[in-house]
Enzyme design. Structure first.
Site, PDB file in Angstrom:
ATOM      1  N   GLU A 278      -4.727  22.440 -14.751  1.00 48.25           N
ATOM      2  CA  GLU A 278      -3.665  22.358 -13.750  1.00 48.25           C
ATOM      3  C   GLU A 278      -4.076  23.154 -12.508  1.00 48.25           C
ATOM      4  O   GLU A 278      -4.542  24.279 -12.644  1.00 48.25           O
ATOM      5  CB  GLU A 278      -2.348  22.925 -14.279  1.00 48.25           C
ATOM      6  CG  GLU A 278      -1.183  22.569 -13.350  1.00 48.25           C
ATOM      7  CD  GLU A 278       0.156  23.146 -13.796  1.00 48.25           C
ATOM      8  OE1 GLU A 278       0.171  24.153 -14.523  1.00 48.25           O
ATOM      9  OE2 GLU A 278       1.172  22.591 -13.382  1.00 48.25           O
ATOM     10  N   ALA A 413      -0.816  32.295 -17.887  1.00 46.00           N
ATOM     11  CA  ALA A 413      -0.890  31.449 -19.080  1.00 46.00           C
ATOM     12  C   ALA A 413      -0.792  29.997 -18.634  1.00 46.00           C
ATOM     13  O   ALA A 413      -0.409  29.719 -17.504  1.00 46.00           O
ATOM     14  CB  ALA A 413       0.248  31.776 -20.033  1.00 46.00           C
ATOM     15  N   MET A 414      -1.162  29.079 -19.535  1.00 50.49           N
ATOM     16  CA  MET A 414      -1.120  27.658 -19.186  1.00 50.49           C
ATOM     17  C   MET A 414      -0.602  26.855 -20.375  1.00 50.49           C
ATOM     18  O   MET A 414      -1.087  26.996 -21.489  1.00 50.49           O
ATOM     19  CB  MET A 414      -2.540  27.198 -18.780  1.00 50.49           C
ATOM     20  CG  MET A 414      -2.658  25.717 -18.495  1.00 50.49           C
ATOM     21  SD  MET A 414      -1.612  25.189 -17.103  1.00 50.49           S
ATOM     22  CE  MET A 414      -1.219  23.517 -17.603  1.00 50.49           C
ATOM     23  N   GLU A 415       0.363  25.975 -20.068  1.00 55.22           N
ATOM     24  CA  GLU A 415       1.145  25.331 -21.124  1.00 55.22           C
ATOM     25  C   GLU A 415       0.523  24.088 -21.754  1.00 55.22           C
ATOM     26  O   GLU A 415       1.258  23.250 -22.274  1.00 55.22           O
ATOM     27  CB  GLU A 415       2.508  24.947 -20.542  1.00 55.22           C
ATOM     28  CG  GLU A 415       2.482  23.819 -19.472  1.00 55.22           C
ATOM     29  CD  GLU A 415       2.406  24.324 -18.036  1.00 55.22           C
ATOM     30  OE1 GLU A 415       1.960  25.472 -17.839  1.00 55.22           O
ATOM     31  OE2 GLU A 415       2.785  23.573 -17.124  1.00 55.22           O
ATOM     32  N   HIS A 447       8.228  31.266 -21.369  1.00 56.49           N
ATOM     33  CA  HIS A 447       7.943  30.398 -20.220  1.00 56.49           C
ATOM     34  C   HIS A 447       7.102  29.195 -20.665  1.00 56.49           C
ATOM     35  O   HIS A 447       7.445  28.045 -20.404  1.00 56.49           O
ATOM     36  CB  HIS A 447       7.211  31.232 -19.159  1.00 56.49           C
ATOM     37  CG  HIS A 447       6.843  30.488 -17.918  1.00 56.49           C
ATOM     38  ND1 HIS A 447       7.471  30.703 -16.718  1.00 56.49           N
ATOM     39  CD2 HIS A 447       5.909  29.538 -17.681  1.00 56.49           C
ATOM     40  CE1 HIS A 447       6.952  29.911 -15.793  1.00 56.49           C
ATOM     41  NE2 HIS A 447       5.982  29.198 -16.359  1.00 56.49           N
ATOM     42  N   GLU A 448       6.013  29.482 -21.368  1.00 57.74           N
ATOM     43  CA  GLU A 448       5.089  28.389 -21.737  1.00 57.74           C
ATOM     44  C   GLU A 448       5.705  27.461 -22.770  1.00 57.74           C
ATOM     45  O   GLU A 448       5.475  26.251 -22.740  1.00 57.74           O
ATOM     46  CB  GLU A 448       3.767  28.969 -22.261  1.00 57.74           C
ATOM     47  CG  GLU A 448       3.040  29.882 -21.277  1.00 57.74           C
ATOM     48  CD  GLU A 448       2.871  29.279 -19.888  1.00 57.74           C
ATOM     49  OE1 GLU A 448       2.753  28.043 -19.774  1.00 57.74           O
ATOM     50  OE2 GLU A 448       2.877  30.043 -18.912  1.00 57.74           O
ATOM     51  N   HIS A 451       7.959  24.979 -21.224  1.00 56.76           N
ATOM     52  CA  HIS A 451       7.192  23.884 -20.615  1.00 56.76           C
ATOM     53  C   HIS A 451       6.904  22.751 -21.598  1.00 56.76           C
ATOM     54  O   HIS A 451       6.660  21.620 -21.174  1.00 56.76           O
ATOM     55  CB  HIS A 451       5.835  24.397 -20.125  1.00 56.76           C
ATOM     56  CG  HIS A 451       5.851  24.948 -18.736  1.00 56.76           C
ATOM     57  ND1 HIS A 451       6.460  24.313 -17.687  1.00 56.76           N
ATOM     58  CD2 HIS A 451       5.298  26.077 -18.213  1.00 56.76           C
ATOM     59  CE1 HIS A 451       6.283  25.044 -16.583  1.00 56.76           C
ATOM     60  NE2 HIS A 451       5.588  26.110 -16.882  1.00 56.76           N
ATOM     61  N   GLU A 470       8.306  24.486 -13.032  1.00 59.34           N
ATOM     62  CA  GLU A 470       8.169  25.937 -12.964  1.00 59.34           C
ATOM     63  C   GLU A 470       9.510  26.664 -12.800  1.00 59.34           C
ATOM     64  O   GLU A 470       9.698  27.744 -13.342  1.00 59.34           O
ATOM     65  CB  GLU A 470       7.207  26.327 -11.845  1.00 59.34           C
ATOM     66  CG  GLU A 470       5.786  25.793 -12.043  1.00 59.34           C
ATOM     67  CD  GLU A 470       5.165  26.228 -13.369  1.00 59.34           C
ATOM     68  OE1 GLU A 470       5.722  27.124 -14.021  1.00 59.34           O
ATOM     69  OE2 GLU A 470       4.134  25.643 -13.749  1.00 59.34           O
TER      70      GLU A 470
END
Ligand SMILES: [Zn+2]
Length: 1004
Positions: A278, A413-415, A447-448, A451, A470
């Site tokens: 992303e 972090a990345m979902e 948060h993740e 998502h 977001e």
């Protein structure tokens, strides 16, 4: 994605906020790097003033504004010219003159526009045009042939259905080869297929529709696109298969398929490869239709050495030994359609711990020696997964969910669906870590995980609506963290979002995005924190406890597996509204125009008039059009208020919907004061007028408890903001702060300290005396703080803010306590620990001594707790020793002793100090090209670097230098929104200092 430098990692101490500021312009803008390729179809002809004006005008049905403003910019092709000058608060007469002027300009430009034979392009009317005005100008491919597509966005004639990916990474040589087989379905008759590919060397291409055969692939590198031109037209409804073989290098930055490494406990370097796609980097790992609306299924195979493991979105189904001694792992085909930016794979030697939750196997992976720091994350992720399964009434759709801590990782972090990647700091935490540290980890996981529904299951159609992902994930993050920890971090986050959105360089929540830099720039506090704030405002406004949630469930069910835009969300929420509240009507005013309203209260007896206007910080008289447009800005504001009759509980809330320029409400004459924006759940600022402020101050002086602590904090935030706007004097600010000697709660204290700290740092850079006023007001509160373990999160927040300020102002008692704790910690050889909320202040004090700085550096290199390590780094970077400052900046860029992922943090810490801020500015200028190689132009990391390096400036000389440097960058970053923001901030700082320095000198 969770960007990293949010309030969270600033943690509770009061360092690090920019002085909200000012106003853009006079920047000469070079054309965006991607050139305009379609005549008459401007990529984005409007500049921001126009957009803002347009959205305001649209709200008022003033369609005539569009053409005139679009025109104005089209006649100035290669400079984004400074808008005409004006007063910041035009009189009625000025307004009339402005209107007349605009009408005349509009009429003239319309006449010009419709003159025959003339096509307006970005370059103006340059030649007569005998052909169609929409004839595209095709660029050249790398092989010199015409590339058959001339737009940034891909054509919609085919869509991918499935990707079959085979990847063979070589971690010795840092390269990989791959084969991508894309099955597509034809939506409209076409002879071309255009998709994305970046830095991939395509070695073979075959195409099959009916018969299979080799095809030539054309590449246009500027847009990272490739194209296959077919001799015969494909018909809608047909399906076809494109197979591409390619080779590439593993990326040495933080995106695409990149290599990372860490040093194990034996001191050996261990390499690994991971992905971060992303927003635009899936194309760097495999050729694909790399836009969020092109969802497809994925079947992934990766080869590895036998001592490594691989992970991907889905569970592994089989491992096959290969003739070359490697092993190929194959993963199940994704059971859901997925956007390319959510694909992920990792080749590493991590170890997991796992647990079954409902139908899902949840695992947390880390490097082997940090396995004992993963328990908390596993427990939290499991609880949150159950919570979301029932909150959304849709079960998480995959059979497994991995959370992986990557040693070198830029974002927070990345979902990625089923394979969420984290920084080590945002996932790993020791059992003995403080509640505040656990809160950070829990909130990032929250948060993740949010998502996985909001973003993964239902995805924004295009990056202009990134906030749908977001804003919602950020909102859930704070809601769950409030439930679990009772911390109040969201309030401070909303204040910072207001501060940023008050600038002219801000943008609408939903905003046009037409090139890669603009996509990167969407990852900012407007998409995240403002998005979350307006969702909170809506949730508070909707009657009935579950109504917001019902609307969300309706939205997720209706659009499951699909793509949406902002209106889809509002429509779903309107549909479930019991009282037929028109959510769309209200919320569009918050998402389609930038900024937020200032509500001014004026009272005559029982009659209270509320007036709204755009809260726009601008000190520049050049902003005539901007200011003109702000006259038309209107928000549909769900105003809440309480009075001295009843002011604390939710039962006290009274509502007033302010949709027009002004409105009137009635109060009993006996009411002494009213406070708007109960607990600051609305996204607006309130000015109470001299009498209103005086009444509130008197009320607080006699009893602090007449308002909730959130309301007290909101008064403090608002009055500082109003002083910046020039509506109240700084004397009035200080006057309100007099009540602070009775204050004991964290929200108002941290907000006041933060605001004062910003001013203190500016004064410090001008070598003005310290703001000892801080000590005077907070002295007894500071003295009352303890230095032992503390369980309550809010007390931790309060303590670290107060002691951080006390020690930074060299308060003797604070310094001695901090030094003693550090000594004890050092001598204990790892057996004792400094309470998590005090670590920052202790390390920062230690770093000021020559000997202890070296001790701290040694600790930094050996400590295993990541949260602690990061605080040590901030301590090290706070040194006032010039040689060490230069060393630490260089080390951060090299990435050996200090990981490059930490460079934005190092720079922002260095800039806070008197000794470092000029070094940091020089460093950024000298190393700009290396910085943008590591951190993409427009990215959150670059935004942070620019903001930290420039927000401490407040003189004309610095303004000139900053302006000179950024305009010299041209396509290497001069067009970034954060550059405008930096210039605005410096000007506002300058204006504020000019106005208030004499008063302060007298006062303090
Ligand atoms: Zn996110």
């Amino acid at each position: 994605m969770k960007t990293f430098n949010s309030m969270f990692e600033e943690e509770p101490d009061v360092v690090d906020l920019t002085f909200p500021a000012l106003d853009p312009d006079e920047v000469v803008y070079e054309p965006r790097s991607s050139r305009l390729l379609v005549r008459g179809l401007g990529e984005n002809d409007m500049d921001e003033d126009d957009e803002d004006c347009e959205s305001s005008a649209r709200l008022l049905g003033m369609s005539f504004m569009n053409r005139s403003s679009a025109h104005r910019s089209s006649s100035f092709p290669y400079t984004r010219q400074a808008p005409p000058r004006s007063c910041s608060r035009p009189s009625a007469r000025t307004t009339v003159v402005c209107v007349l002027f605009l009408v005349i300009v509009a009429s003239m430009t319309m006449v010009l526009y419709f003159l025959p034979g003339c096509t307006f392009t970005k370059a103006g009317c340059r030649k007569t045009n005998k052909t169609t005005p929409f004839e595209p100008v095709y660029p050249l491919s790398t092989n010199g042939k015409l590339f058959p597509w001339a737009q940034f966005r891909l054509p919609r004639s085919v869509r991918p259905v499935n990707y079959d990916l085979t990847l063979n990474p070589d971690l010795n040589n840092m390269t990989f080869t791959g084969r991508t087989v894309i099955t597509m379905s034809v939506l409209h008759n076409t002879k071309i297929i255009v998709l994305h590919s970046a830095h991939l060397n395509i070695t073979k291409a075959t195409f099959k529709v009916g018969l299979e055969g080799d095809v030539t692939v054309l590449e246009y590198q500027t847009r990272q696109q490739i194209a296959v031109q077919l001799s015969e037209e494909m018909k809608a409804g047909q399906s076809c298969v494109l197979t591409l073989d390619y080779s590439a290098s593993l990326s040495h930055t933080y995106d695409g398929f990149y290599n990372s490494s860490y040093i194990d406990k034996e001191g050996n370097k261990r390499v690994l490869a991971a992905t971060q796609f992303e927003p635009l980097s899936a194309r760097k790992a495999f050729p694909c239709f790399d836009e969020p609306a092109f969802k497809a299924t994925f079947l992934i195979k990766i080869s590895r050495k036998s001592n490594y493991t691989t992970l991907s979105n889905m569970p592994q189904v089989k491992s096959t030994p290969l003739p070359n001694g490697l092993v190929q792992d194959e993963f199940e085909k994704t059971s859901v359609n997925m956007s390319t930016y959510l694909v992920a794979f990792i080749v590493a030697d991590f170890t997991p711990i796992s647990k079954n939750v409902s139908e899902t196997l949840v695992s947390v992976y880390s490097v082997p020696e940090k396995k004992e720091h993963t328990d908390y994350a596993l427990d939290t992720a499991s609880k949150l997964l159950e919570f979301y399964n029932s909150f959304f009434e849709i079960n998480y759709p995959l059979k497994k969910l991995d959370l992986v801590a990557i040693p070198d990782f830029l974002a927070g972090a990345m979902e990625n669906w089923g394979l969420i990647t984290f920084r080590e700091t945002t996932l790993l935490v020791g059992n003995q870590s403080s509640p505040l540290e656990k809160q950070l980890v829990a909130s990032v996981i929250a948060h993740e995980l949010a998502h996985q529904w909001f973003g993964n299951l239902v995805t924004m159609s295009w990056w202009n609506d990134l906030w749908l992902n977001e804003g919602f994930a950020t909102y859930m993050q704070y809601i769950t963290s409030y439930v679990c920890f009772q911390g109040n971090l969201f309030l401070a986050v909303r204040f910072r979002a207001l501060d940023k959105d008050a600038l002219n360089s801000s943008h609408a929540v939903s905003t046009e995005v037409n090139n890669p830099e603009q996509v990167e720039e969407m990852f900012d506090s407007v998409s995240y924190e403002k998005g979350a704030s307006i969702l909170m405002m809506l949730n508070t406004w909707l009657p009935g406890k579950q109504q917001f949630r019902k609307g969300i469930i309706q939205y997720l069910k209706q659009f499951s597996g699909l793509n949406t835009d902002t209106d889809d969300l509002w429509n779903s929420l309107t549909q479930v509204s019991a009282q037929h509240h028109n959510v769309s009507e209200m919320m569009r005013s918050w998402t389609s125009q930038k900024g937020f309203p200032l509500v001014t209260v004026s009272r005559q007896g029982g009659q209270v008039t509320l007036t709204q206007e755009h809260f726009l910080l601008t000190s520049d008289k050049t902003q005539q059009l901007t200011v003109f447009c702000t006259l038309f800005s209107l928000w549909n504001i769900p105003v809440t208020y309480v009075t001295d009759n009843c002011s604390l509980g939710p039962e006290c809330i009274q509502m007033f919907n302010l949709k027009t320029k002004s409105g009137t409400l009635e109060l009993p004459e006996s009411v002494k004061w009213l406070k708007l924006n109960y607990r600051n759940t609305g996204f607006y600022i309130v000015h109470y007028g001299d009498e209103g402020w005086a009444a509130l101050k008197d009320a607080l002086s006699s009893n602090v408890q007449v308002l909730t602590q959130e309301d007290r904090a909101s008064l403090i935030h608002n009055i500082f903001a109003l002083s910046r706007l020039g509506r109240v004097s700084f004397y009035q600010v200080l006057n309100l702060l007099k009540y602070m000697s009775n204050e004991t709660e964290s929200c108002p204290v941290t907000e006041a300290l933060l605001q004062l700290n910003v001013i203190y740092r500016l004064l410090d850079k001008r070598q003005e005396d310290s703001l000892h006023y801080i000590l005077y007001r907070f002295g007894s509160l500071m003295d009352n703080q303890t230095w032992g373990e503390e369980e309550s999160v809010s007390k931790q927040e309060l303590r670290s803010a107060l002691l951080g300020s006390a020690c930074s102002l060299n308060q003797e008692n604070c310094i001695q306590q901090a030094k003693a704790l550090f000594k004890h910690y050092d001598e204990s050889n790892g057996t004792s620990r400094i309470p998590g909320d005090l670590q920052q202040v202790v390390f920062t004090v230690a770093a000021q001594s020559n000997e202890d700085w070296l001790t701290l550096l040694h600790m930094y290199q050996t400590v295993t707790y990541d949260a602690e390590k990061r605080k040590m780094l901030r301590g090290l970077a706070s040194t006032q020793d010039a040689r060490r400052i230069v060393w630490i900046l260089k080390a951060g860029l090299r990435g050996d002793i200090i990981q490059t992922q930490e460079l934005p943090l190092v720079i922002s810490t260095v800039c806070n100090g008197f000794a470092g801020y000029l070094f940091a500015w020089d460093f950024i200028q000298e190393n700009w090209d290396r910085l943008i190689e590591k951190f993409p132009i427009g990215s959150y990391a670059i935004q942070t670097i620019i903001k930290s390096a420039t927000s401490q400036f407040s003189t004309q000389a610095h303004l000139d230098r900053v302006q000179g440097f950024f305009s010299s960058l041209k396509e290497r970053g001069s067009q970034m929104r954060s550059v405008q923001e930096a210039l605005e901030t410096i000007r506002l700082n300058q204006r504020w200092m000019d106005k208030n320095l004499p008063t302060l000198q007298k006062w303090l």
